[in-house]
Design a protein around this motif. Structure first.
Motif, PDB file in Angstrom:
ATOM      1  N   GLU A 229     -76.766 -49.893 -19.220  1.00 26.19           N
ATOM      2  CA  GLU A 229     -75.386 -49.903 -18.740  1.00 26.19           C
ATOM      3  C   GLU A 229     -74.512 -48.996 -19.607  1.00 26.19           C
ATOM      4  OE1 GLU A 229     -75.709 -54.469 -17.032  1.00 26.19           O
ATOM      5  OE2 GLU A 229     -74.923 -54.080 -19.033  1.00 26.19           O
ATOM      6  N   ALA A 230     -74.749 -49.020 -20.907  1.00 30.36           N
ATOM      7  CA  ALA A 230     -73.986 -48.145 -21.808  1.00 30.36           C
ATOM      8  C   ALA A 230     -74.278 -46.676 -21.511  1.00 30.36           C
ATOM      9  CB  ALA A 230     -74.324 -48.471 -23.260  1.00 30.36           C
ATOM     10  N   LEU A 231     -75.552 -46.366 -21.267  1.00 33.51           N
ATOM     11  CA  LEU A 231     -75.926 -44.976 -20.999  1.00 33.51           C
ATOM     12  C   LEU A 231     -75.453 -44.506 -19.629  1.00 33.51           C
ATOM     13  CD1 LEU A 231     -79.542 -44.862 -22.493  1.00 33.51           C
ATOM     14  CD2 LEU A 231     -77.416 -44.056 -23.517  1.00 33.51           C
ATOM     15  N   SER A 232     -75.013 -45.439 -18.783  1.00 33.52           N
ATOM     16  CA  SER A 232     -74.515 -45.059 -17.457  1.00 33.52           C
ATOM     17  C   SER A 232     -73.038 -44.656 -17.493  1.00 33.52           C
ATOM     18  CB  SER A 232     -74.685 -46.227 -16.470  1.00 33.52           C
ATOM     19  OG  SER A 232     -73.687 -47.223 -16.687  1.00 33.52           O
TER      20      SER A 232
ATOM     21  N   SER B 139     -73.569 -43.417 -32.971  1.00 34.07           N
ATOM     22  CA  SER B 139     -72.499 -44.217 -33.585  1.00 34.07           C
ATOM     23  C   SER B 139     -71.601 -44.833 -32.514  1.00 34.07           C
ATOM     24  CB  SER B 139     -71.672 -43.345 -34.530  1.00 34.07           C
ATOM     25  OG  SER B 139     -72.470 -42.822 -35.576  1.00 34.07           O
ATOM     26  N   VAL B 140     -71.256 -44.042 -31.512  1.00 35.63           N
ATOM     27  CA  VAL B 140     -70.427 -44.555 -30.411  1.00 35.63           C
ATOM     28  C   VAL B 140     -71.204 -45.582 -29.600  1.00 35.63           C
ATOM     29  CG1 VAL B 140     -69.175 -43.934 -28.300  1.00 35.63           C
ATOM     30  CG2 VAL B 140     -69.054 -42.443 -30.311  1.00 35.63           C
ATOM     31  N   LEU B 141     -72.491 -45.331 -29.407  1.00 39.48           N
ATOM     32  CA  LEU B 141     -73.323 -46.297 -28.682  1.00 39.48           C
ATOM     33  C   LEU B 141     -73.351 -47.630 -29.414  1.00 39.48           C
ATOM     34  CD1 LEU B 141     -75.306 -46.860 -26.350  1.00 39.48           C
ATOM     35  CD2 LEU B 141     -77.140 -46.073 -27.844  1.00 39.48           C
ATOM     36  N   ILE B 142     -73.453 -47.602 -30.739  1.00 40.32           N
ATOM     37  CA  ILE B 142     -73.439 -48.833 -31.529  1.00 40.32           C
ATOM     38  C   ILE B 142     -72.145 -49.598 -31.300  1.00 40.32           C
ATOM     39  CG2 ILE B 142     -73.199 -49.671 -33.912  1.00 40.32           C
ATOM     40  CD1 ILE B 142     -75.388 -47.621 -34.668  1.00 40.32           C
ATOM     41  N   TYR B 143     -71.023 -48.892 -31.281  1.00 41.35           N
ATOM     42  CA  TYR B 143     -69.739 -49.554 -31.027  1.00 41.35           C
ATOM     43  C   TYR B 143     -69.722 -50.206 -29.646  1.00 41.35           C
ATOM     44  CZ  TYR B 143     -66.702 -48.604 -35.004  1.00 41.35           C
ATOM     45  OH  TYR B 143     -66.105 -48.640 -36.230  1.00 41.35           O
ATOM     46  N   ILE B 144     -70.200 -49.497 -28.636  1.00 38.93           N
ATOM     47  CA  ILE B 144     -70.188 -50.044 -27.272  1.00 38.93           C
ATOM     48  C   ILE B 144     -71.076 -51.280 -27.184  1.00 38.93           C
ATOM     49  CG2 ILE B 144     -70.889 -49.602 -24.888  1.00 38.93           C
ATOM     50  CD1 ILE B 144     -69.968 -46.734 -25.219  1.00 38.93           C
ATOM     51  N   LEU B 145     -72.276 -51.201 -27.742  1.00 43.36           N
ATOM     52  CA  LEU B 145     -73.200 -52.333 -27.676  1.00 43.36           C
ATOM     53  C   LEU B 145     -72.678 -53.523 -28.475  1.00 43.36           C
ATOM     54  CD1 LEU B 145     -76.645 -50.517 -28.115  1.00 43.36           C
ATOM     55  CD2 LEU B 145     -75.584 -51.274 -25.983  1.00 43.36           C
ATOM     56  N   ALA B 146     -72.112 -53.241 -29.660  1.00 45.94           N
ATOM     57  CA  ALA B 146     -71.682 -54.328 -30.541  1.00 45.94           C
ATOM     58  C   ALA B 146     -70.431 -55.035 -30.045  1.00 45.94           C
ATOM     59  CB  ALA B 146     -71.450 -53.787 -31.951  1.00 45.94           C
ATOM     60  N   PHE B 147     -69.540 -54.305 -29.368  1.00 42.91           N
ATOM     61  CA  PHE B 147     -68.229 -54.876 -29.047  1.00 42.91           C
ATOM     62  C   PHE B 147     -67.957 -55.041 -27.559  1.00 42.91           C
ATOM     63  CE2 PHE B 147     -67.422 -52.836 -33.269  1.00 42.91           C
ATOM     64  CZ  PHE B 147     -67.312 -54.024 -33.977  1.00 42.91           C
TER      65      PHE B 147
ATOM     66  N   LYS C  55     -63.291 -42.217 -26.780  1.00 39.67           N
ATOM     67  CA  LYS C  55     -62.394 -41.083 -26.530  1.00 39.67           C
ATOM     68  C   LYS C  55     -62.750 -39.886 -27.409  1.00 39.67           C
ATOM     69  CE  LYS C  55     -59.735 -42.461 -23.222  1.00 39.67           C
ATOM     70  NZ  LYS C  55     -59.831 -41.766 -21.906  1.00 39.67           N
ATOM     71  N   LEU C  56     -63.171 -40.150 -28.640  1.00 40.18           N
ATOM     72  CA  LEU C  56     -63.571 -39.067 -29.538  1.00 40.18           C
ATOM     73  C   LEU C  56     -64.817 -38.368 -29.011  1.00 40.18           C
ATOM     74  CD1 LEU C  56     -62.971 -37.752 -32.375  1.00 40.18           C
ATOM     75  CD2 LEU C  56     -64.773 -39.262 -33.247  1.00 40.18           C
ATOM     76  N   LEU C  57     -65.830 -39.161 -28.632  1.00 42.92           N
ATOM     77  CA  LEU C  57     -67.046 -38.580 -28.070  1.00 42.92           C
ATOM     78  C   LEU C  57     -66.730 -37.814 -26.793  1.00 42.92           C
ATOM     79  CD1 LEU C  57     -70.102 -38.184 -27.855  1.00 42.92           C
ATOM     80  CD2 LEU C  57     -70.257 -40.459 -26.795  1.00 42.92           C
TER      81      LEU C  57
ATOM     82  N   ARG D  20     -68.805 -46.188 -38.365  1.00 39.13           N
ATOM     83  CA  ARG D  20     -67.400 -45.818 -38.555  1.00 39.13           C
ATOM     84  C   ARG D  20     -67.286 -44.578 -39.446  1.00 39.13           C
ATOM     85  NH1 ARG D  20     -65.662 -50.063 -41.315  1.00 39.13           N
ATOM     86  NH2 ARG D  20     -65.449 -51.331 -39.446  1.00 39.13           N
ATOM     87  N   LYS D  21     -68.107 -44.508 -40.486  1.00 31.31           N
ATOM     88  CA  LYS D  21     -68.089 -43.359 -41.409  1.00 31.31           C
ATOM     89  C   LYS D  21     -68.484 -42.078 -40.685  1.00 31.31           C
ATOM     90  CE  LYS D  21     -69.961 -41.836 -45.866  1.00 31.31           C
ATOM     91  NZ  LYS D  21     -70.881 -42.184 -46.993  1.00 31.31           N
ATOM     92  N   LYS D  22     -69.516 -42.163 -39.822  1.00 29.98           N
ATOM     93  CA  LYS D  22     -69.954 -40.991 -39.050  1.00 29.98           C
ATOM     94  C   LYS D  22     -68.850 -40.537 -38.095  1.00 29.98           C
ATOM     95  CE  LYS D  22     -74.405 -40.948 -40.396  1.00 29.98           C
ATOM     96  NZ  LYS D  22     -75.072 -39.797 -41.049  1.00 29.98           N
ATOM     97  N   ILE D  23     -68.231 -41.508 -37.432  1.00 31.04           N
ATOM     98  CA  ILE D  23     -67.175 -41.190 -36.471  1.00 31.04           C
ATOM     99  C   ILE D  23     -65.980 -40.556 -37.182  1.00 31.04           C
ATOM    100  CG2 ILE D  23     -65.465 -42.255 -34.936  1.00 31.04           C
ATOM    101  CD1 ILE D  23     -67.709 -44.241 -34.119  1.00 31.04           C
ATOM    102  N   LYS D  24     -65.632 -41.096 -38.346  1.00 29.96           N
ATOM    103  CA  LYS D  24     -64.506 -40.537 -39.108  1.00 29.96           C
ATOM    104  C   LYS D  24     -64.802 -39.103 -39.544  1.00 29.96           C
ATOM    105  CE  LYS D  24     -60.544 -40.873 -41.347  1.00 29.96           C
ATOM    106  NZ  LYS D  24     -60.476 -39.552 -41.969  1.00 29.96           N
ATOM    107  N   ALA D  25     -66.046 -38.824 -39.942  1.00 28.48           N
ATOM    108  CA  ALA D  25     -66.413 -37.470 -40.364  1.00 28.48           C
ATOM    109  C   ALA D  25     -66.249 -36.474 -39.221  1.00 28.48           C
ATOM    110  CB  ALA D  25     -67.854 -37.460 -40.874  1.00 28.48           C
ATOM    111  N   VAL D  26     -66.646 -36.893 -37.995  1.00 25.55           N
ATOM    112  CA  VAL D  26     -66.473 -36.029 -36.823  1.00 25.55           C
ATOM    113  C   VAL D  26     -64.996 -35.855 -36.509  1.00 25.55           C
ATOM    114  CG1 VAL D  26     -66.894 -35.826 -34.343  1.00 25.55           C
ATOM    115  CG2 VAL D  26     -68.728 -36.616 -35.851  1.00 25.55           C
ATOM    116  N   GLU D  27     -64.249 -36.942 -36.608  1.00 30.01           N
ATOM    117  CA  GLU D  27     -62.808 -36.891 -36.319  1.00 30.01           C
ATOM    118  C   GLU D  27     -62.118 -35.858 -37.213  1.00 30.01           C
ATOM    119  OE1 GLU D  27     -59.266 -40.183 -35.592  1.00 30.01           O
ATOM    120  OE2 GLU D  27     -60.968 -40.655 -36.895  1.00 30.01           O
ATOM    121  N   ASP D  28     -62.539 -35.809 -38.482  1.00 27.65           N
ATOM    122  CA  ASP D  28     -61.924 -34.881 -39.439  1.00 27.65           C
ATOM    123  C   ASP D  28     -62.256 -33.421 -39.135  1.00 27.65           C
ATOM    124  OD1 ASP D  28     -60.843 -37.031 -40.752  1.00 27.65           O
ATOM    125  OD2 ASP D  28     -62.382 -37.114 -42.306  1.00 27.65           O
TER     126      ASP D  28
END
Length: 692
Positions: free
Chosen positions: A303-306, A288-296, A348-350, A221-229
């Motif tokens: 499948e995630a990489l597809s 970071s986005v991959l972690i979100y997809i796998l975790a949730f 969406k951010l990625l 989440r911290k990495k994603i927020k840094a990119v968002e900013d």
């Protein structure tokens, strides 16, 4: 020569439809014609691998990016021919004539084993598997014994189960006959009895402890927020780069790669700050986005990489991420995975970053197609056409594409995990893993079944996220989660509706995993209730009932299927073990709340379980010792508020009168639960002191 003709040339069908690979002498076509036969044309992002694949090739590159390359012996001998024939039959016929072929990844695993075995036999002067099978019994036995001990080191760790598949006459198409297979399995059994006396049960992938997963998600989440900013600044700079590329193309004549062209243009755009350091946080956006997809979502890594651009969407208030799943016949299907809003936003951010990176590739194709190197041009064309979410290779000063985005692997073999996954085990993690019966570092290899100790680095594999997701779905229902429970709210219900009766392997697997973890956790809760019932410390209306049952070892039940459905029948338990087994079997649809367990299921009428005063006397409500801390905290919170209320003026009190009634109800309910617990606990301590 087409595939059907190739299969007929290298194999013979038996009356039973089983296939047998021919010897060199019995091949019906010229060997050179077979070797020069084209199997397929690859579709690879790497131009070097974008070509025809021949039977004679040492590496059969995958037909598409979603499949696995198959490596066979790159030699002009009978071993090489036999392994290639084996791979051909497995891919297109399975085990019988006209059967269903296996996945390329499965076949690739088999050929690696056969390659190793062939090289070992070649050192012993054998020229083919068939020749080895015709050797005297003593030679076969001694050779296999040496193979098991010296090559596979089976005395240290048993060979993986694929060896049992290959050492089978039918599965090997007769390359290894029944005699050889019987000797191999006999020796393997003897090794197991001598060196591995404790029969090892099949180990599932362990889950990621809750504390550790929360830490990983927090880092992501911290990495994603840094990119968002910083993304808006980066997009502006990228647009300037594109303008500069368009201006410079007219005087760029030298053939070069895209990275050099972009770096030269970038030097004229960003003169104040170093581009890499300024946007360093972007390098971990994809993982970071991959972690979100796998975790949730519970997706597998492939499948995630597809996932393609546009894969995340919202419908009827629910969020989804769409993957593309390959079938064994090379066709594909799409599946919409239930996700949460955080995952949707991360994707969406990625996606926004990737779309702007793709503009670089489009610019190079539009203005530099004559000056970009051929391999680089193919990579850009293919990557743009694929439209993969993770397909852009991370580079601030370049543009290229890959099948997996070129970011760090979870399964790091060097022993140094990615910084986001570099976390040490603590006591609470071991306690949780023990409770879930999965405190081991790995489910295979040298660390198979080895328990973690405090201070060990957790080993995280991508597939562990799938198992952890399945556990969290059940843990959330049983009240095992705290500050991340909102991430899983509604996922279970939504999954039941979306995934029902899909008949898709990956979906069925995740539902099976959820059932598996539900069974384990329900058994743990049943044991917990039974044991605390013996001590008489359970609270709530249901808890009082369980206390009495545990004391008397008698339970009264009704049978709704009988004519007299109100008649109560008694079940007598001979001991506590029998009672625990009864609870484990019959404690279904239990729901966990922070303050207790509810077994009322859909029949429960209390909709606001966050205000639990109405639960206290319910016969379906039980409080165990670990939940007492919540009741004590609720009592203190309500008492503090009521104290402030009592100090207010009469006019102010009138506005908060209903809340005050609720606070008093909470205090009364807490007093009832705490009083009974403390009383029973005190009696137990006095009995223990007398016994001492």
């Amino acid at each position: 020569m087409n595939i059907h003709e190739l299969i007929s040339s290298v194999s013979d069908p038996l009356p039973s439809s089983e296939l047998r690979i021919r010897t060199f002498n019995n091949v019906t076509r010229r060997l050179d014609d077979i070797r020069d036969s084209v199997l397929w044309h690859t579709k690879s992002i790497n131009k070097k691998h974008f070509k025809k694949v021949y039977f004679k090739d040492g590496t059969w590159y995958a037909q598409n990016n979603k499949q696995t390359n198959i490596v066979t012996l790159d030699q002009n001998n009978e071993f090489s021919f036999q392994i290639k024939a084996y791979a051909l039959l497995k891919l297109f016929s399975g085990n019988v004539e006209g059967g269903i072929g296996l996945k390329a990844s499965t076949v690739a695993g088999h050929t690696l084993i056969l390659n190793t075995l062939a090289n070992f036999l070649a050192k012993k002067k054998f020229t083919s598997f068939h020749q080895f099978c015709k050797s005297p019994q003593i030679i076969i036995s001694n050779t296999l014994n040496e193979y098991l001990f010296k090559e596979l080191k089976a005395q240290e760790h048993l060979p993986k189960r694929e060896y049992s598949t290959i050492f089978d006459e039918t599965n090997s198409y007769g390359l290894l006959d029944k005699n050889v297979c019987d000797i191999f399995h006999g020796q393997l059994t003897a090794i197991q009895d001598s060196f591995h006396k404790i029969t090892k049960k099949t180990l599932s992938h362990p889950v990621i402890p809750t504390r550790i997963l929360k830490k990983i998600i927090k880092r992501a989440r911290k990495k994603i927020k840094a990119v968002e900013d910083k993304l808006d600044d980066w997009v502006d700079l990228n647009d300037k780069l594109l303008e500069r590329l368009e201006i410079r193309h007219s005087y760029t004549k030298t053939v070069s790669d895209g990275a050099t062209i972009i770096r030269n243009a970038l030097n004229n755009v960003d003169t104040n700050d170093d581009f890499d350091s300024k946007f360093d946080c972007f390098k971990d956006l994809k993982i970071s986005v991959l972690i979100y997809i796998l975790a949730f979502t519970g997706m597998r890594i492939d499948e995630a990489l597809s996932c393609k651009l546009g894969c995340a969407f919202e419908k009827d208030g629910n969020f989804y991420v769409q993957s593309i799943m390959s079938k064994t016949d090379s066709s594909t299907i799409t599946l919409d995975w239930v996700a949460n809003e955080d995952t949707y936003n991360a994707v969406k951010l990625l996606e926004r970053f990737v779309l702007n990176m793709r503009k670089r590739g489009e610019c190079l194709l539009d203005f530099y197609s004559q000056t970009v190197k051929e391999d680089n041009l193919h990579n850009i064309e293919f990557g743009l056409a694929e439209k993969k979410l993770f397909g852009v290779a991370h580079s601030m000063k370049s543009i290229s594409f890959s099948n997996d985005g070129r970011f760090a692997s979870f399964d790091d073999t060097s022993g140094t995990p990615h910084e986001m996954l570099n976390i040490s085990i603590e006591d609470c993690d071991i306690e949780q893993l023990e409770r879930l019966e999965c405190n081991f570092k790995n489910n295979k290899g040298k660390d198979r079944g080895i328990a973690y100790s405090v201070g060990d680095k957790i080993r995280i594999s991508a597939h562990m996220f799938r198992h952890t997701f399945a556990w969290f779905i059940i843990a959330n229902r049983l009240g095992e989660l705290d500050d991340i429970k909102y991430q899983f709210n509604h996922l279970s219900t939504c999954m039941s509706m979306v995934y029902a009766n899909r008949g898709i392997g990956s979906v069925d697997e995740i539902l099976d995993l959820i059932s598996y973890h539900e069974e384990i956790l329900t058994k743990k809760v049943a044991s917990e209730i039974a044991q605390e019932g013996v001590n008489g410390t359970l609270g709530g209306g249901g808890g009082e009932r369980f206390n009495k049952i545990a004391s008397d070892l008698i339970i009264g039940i009704t049978n709704s299927d009988m004519e007299d459905s109100n008649r109560i029948n008694q079940i007598h338990f001979k001991d506590m073990n029998q009672y625990v087994l009864f609870l484990q079997k019959n404690l279904k649809n239990i729901k966990g709340l922070p303050h207790g367990y509810c077994t009322g299921g859909d029949a429960c009428k209390i909709k606001n379980a966050g205000l639990p005063s109405g639960c206290v006397y319910c016969p379906s409500y039980t409080v165990v010792e670990k939940q007492m801390v919540h009741w004590r905290a609720m009592k203190k919170g309500a008492s503090d508020k009521l104290k402030k209320y009592n100090s207010m003026t009469i006019e102010v009190k009138q506005r908060y009168e209903l809340l005050a009634i609720n606070w008093q109800d909470t205090i009364d309910a807490a007093n009832q639960i705490i009083k009974n617990f403390d009383k029973n606990n005190k009696n137990n301590n006095q009995e223990a002191a007398v016994n001492v």
